[in-house]
Design a protein around this motif. Structure first.
Motif, mmCIF file in Angstrom:
data_model
loop_
_atom_site.group_PDB
_atom_site.id
_atom_site.type_symbol
_atom_site.label_atom_id
_atom_site.label_comp_id
_atom_site.label_asym_id
_atom_site.label_seq_id
_atom_site.Cartn_x
_atom_site.Cartn_y
_atom_site.Cartn_z
ATOM 1 N N VAL A 150 82.907 18.426 35.902
ATOM 2 C CA VAL A 150 81.760 19.292 36.167
ATOM 3 C C VAL A 150 82.002 20.083 37.451
ATOM 4 O O VAL A 150 81.701 21.277 37.533
ATOM 5 N N ILE A 151 82.589 19.418 38.436
ATOM 6 C CA ILE A 151 82.922 20.092 39.695
ATOM 7 C C ILE A 151 83.931 21.204 39.446
ATOM 8 O O ILE A 151 83.784 22.331 39.929
ATOM 9 N N ARG A 152 84.963 20.904 38.657
ATOM 10 C CA ARG A 152 85.997 21.914 38.441
ATOM 11 C C ARG A 152 85.471 23.080 37.623
ATOM 12 O O ARG A 152 85.714 24.242 37.935
ATOM 13 N N GLN A 153 84.732 22.777 36.549
ATOM 14 C CA GLN A 153 84.231 23.851 35.699
ATOM 15 C C GLN A 153 83.274 24.769 36.469
ATOM 16 O O GLN A 153 83.272 25.979 36.280
ATOM 17 N N GLU A 154 82.474 24.171 37.352
ATOM 18 C CA GLU A 154 81.409 24.943 37.988
ATOM 19 C C GLU A 154 81.802 25.535 39.338
ATOM 20 O O GLU A 154 81.311 26.595 39.712
ATOM 21 N N ILE A 155 82.683 24.858 40.050
ATOM 22 C CA ILE A 155 82.985 25.288 41.418
ATOM 23 C C ILE A 155 84.419 25.782 41.580
ATOM 24 O O ILE A 155 84.664 26.843 42.157
ATOM 25 N N LEU A 156 85.393 25.038 41.054
ATOM 26 C CA LEU A 156 86.782 25.332 41.361
ATOM 27 C C LEU A 156 87.399 26.403 40.477
ATOM 28 O O LEU A 156 88.281 27.142 40.930
ATOM 29 N N ALA A 157 86.986 26.487 39.221
ATOM 30 C CA ALA A 157 87.674 27.379 38.282
ATOM 31 C C ALA A 157 86.765 28.414 37.630
ATOM 32 O O ALA A 157 87.158 29.075 36.697
ATOM 33 N N LYS A 158 85.560 28.546 38.113
ATOM 34 C CA LYS A 158 84.599 29.450 37.475
ATOM 35 C C LYS A 158 84.972 30.907 37.697
ATOM 36 O O LYS A 158 85.265 31.316 38.818
ATOM 37 N N ILE A 159 84.950 31.661 36.613
ATOM 38 C CA ILE A 159 85.153 33.111 36.691
ATOM 39 C C ILE A 159 83.774 33.760 36.820
ATOM 40 O O ILE A 159 82.866 33.449 36.064
ATOM 41 N N GLY A 160 83.628 34.655 37.758
ATOM 42 C CA GLY A 160 82.348 35.321 37.938
ATOM 43 C C GLY A 160 81.381 34.492 38.756
ATOM 44 O O GLY A 160 81.745 33.527 39.408
ATOM 45 N N SER A 161 80.117 34.846 38.694
ATOM 46 C CA SER A 161 79.103 34.192 39.522
ATOM 47 C C SER A 161 78.668 32.879 38.908
ATOM 48 O O SER A 161 78.738 32.658 37.711
ATOM 49 N N SER A 162 78.212 31.980 39.770
ATOM 50 C CA SER A 162 77.689 30.690 39.350
ATOM 51 C C SER A 162 76.286 30.550 39.931
ATOM 52 O O SER A 162 75.999 31.063 41.012
#
Length: 379
Positions: A150-162
């Motif tokens: 969840v950390i990687r998908q949302e913080i480390l590797a997210k393309i665009g805004s979160s």
């Protein structure tokens, strides 16, 4: 000598198996509106029952449902968590595989995290348990993505805004809710009768890869600090593990249609990885991309078993039995044989597409693992 009784077993699996054509065709029909969800589930039930028997026949004690009900090894679970939704991003999936593109589907945070009481994976596990545990000596194994995913998908590797900064302006609160969410998952699986659960994790491989580490530094993030954060969160989650439940992890470098994402040995994260309180570590060692066994020196006697993924699940060619046995012997320089096990390096179908081998090939792989285990551990 008898088969080891405690999971992970000397002959073990990561989780997924190639989807039968009947399931693939049924999914197409469902998408076209030609059948109903209950019709698909009935077909999945029938194929899972067959798969359970096949696993038992080749000596697998920790039996999975092959992830037959999923499209992805991780997104299906994550999108059902409260506060997360699945979506089709315009720019495609946020990771690029070496050899095959992944379908454009991802997850994103849209609210506060928690574990839902009606998560479908719990119902799915109950069916598996009822199917598997009709004979003594076999246990139903559940697999879900690690909290660090969840950390990687949302913080480390997210393309665009979160939306994470808007939803969780205090990042620590996000981590706290993530821990509580996964503690809730552990409790739900336990109440459903699960005693063998696995957290699958490509985040460690993300932190292994030199290019990814460089990209994090360029974003102002320290890869070592992130690794320590993941260790801390995982260990907080594992405080909810009941004494009679085994929880393992699988470190994966990417697995879709025989393609991969990450490369590198375990050196950069070995210390933090073995500081986690898992009962077992499924570690990929099928190619030179995985590096050598030297990082296993960070393993501690109180750590869980290490399951050597020496047999590739990506291609049909069978490994040489003597070469594999020699590699197991090499690993015993760092870890005693009694704390080692053997498995494929990953699942055979982490996504519903499946790797580039046949069902016959995958069972030959498992037969080879059983034969090697018999000679190395049980003769």
């Amino acid at each position: 000598m008898k088969q080891q009784e405690a999971a992970p077993f000397t002959v073990d699996i990561v989780g997924s198996f190639l989807r039968p054509d009947s399931i693939k065709e049924a999914r197409k029909k469902l998408a076209a509106g030609e059948i109903k969800p209950d019709d698909l589930r009935k077909i999945e039930d029938e194929e899972i029952i067959k798969l359970v028997a096949q696993q038992k026949a080749v000596g697998i004690k920790g039996v999975t449902d092959g992830e037959f009900r999923r499209a992805y090894w991780h997104l299906d679970f994550m999108e059902e968590l409260n506060g997360i939704e699945g979506y089709k991003p315009e720019q495609g999936y946020n990771q690029t595989f070496k050899g095959a593109p992944l379908p454009a589907y991802d997850v994103r945070i849209v609210g506060k995290l928690s574990f839902p009481a009606d998560h479908s994976f719990i119902k799915d596990f109950k069916f598996l348990k009822d199917t598997v545990e009709t004979e003594e000596g076999f246990i139903a194994k559940a697999t879900i993505p690690s909290p660090s995913m969840v950390i990687r998908q949302e913080i480390l590797a997210k393309i665009g805004s979160s939306l994470i900064d808007e939803i969780y302006p205090e990042r620590e609160k996000f981590y706290q809710d993530l821990v509580l969410t996964y503690q809730g998952a552990i409790q739900a699986f336990y109440e459903a009768g699960c005693r063998y659960l696995q957290f699958d994790d490509t985040n460690w491989a993300f932190l292994i890869d030199a290019e990814k580490r460089k990209s994090l530094v360029e974003k102002g993030m320290n890869p070592d600090d992130i690794a320590q954060l993941c260790t801390d969160i995982i260990n907080q989650v594992l405080t909810a593990k009941p004494a009679d439940m085994v929880i393992t992890t699988h470190i994966c470098r990417g697995n879709h249609a025989s393609a991969w994402i990450f490369s590198g040995g375990y050196e950069p994260i070995a210390e933090q990885l073995f500081a986690t309180n898992y009962d077992g570590y499924f570690m990929e060692y099928d190619t030179d991309r995985s590096g050598g066994f030297e990082p296993l020196a960070k393993w501690r006697p109180e750590s869980g078993k290490v399951v050597l993924g020496l047999i590739t699940s990506k291609f049909p060619e069978l490994e040489d039995k003597e070469v594999i046995k020699a590699k197991i012997a090499e690993a015993t320089q760092y870890i005693p044989l009694s704390s080692l096990c053997l498995s494929p390096q990953c699942g055979f179908s982490s996504t519903e597409t499946g790797n580039k081998l046949s069902e016959e090939d995958q069972w030959k792989k498992m037969q080879l693992i059983s034969a090697i285990a018999e000679e190395v551990w049980h003769s």
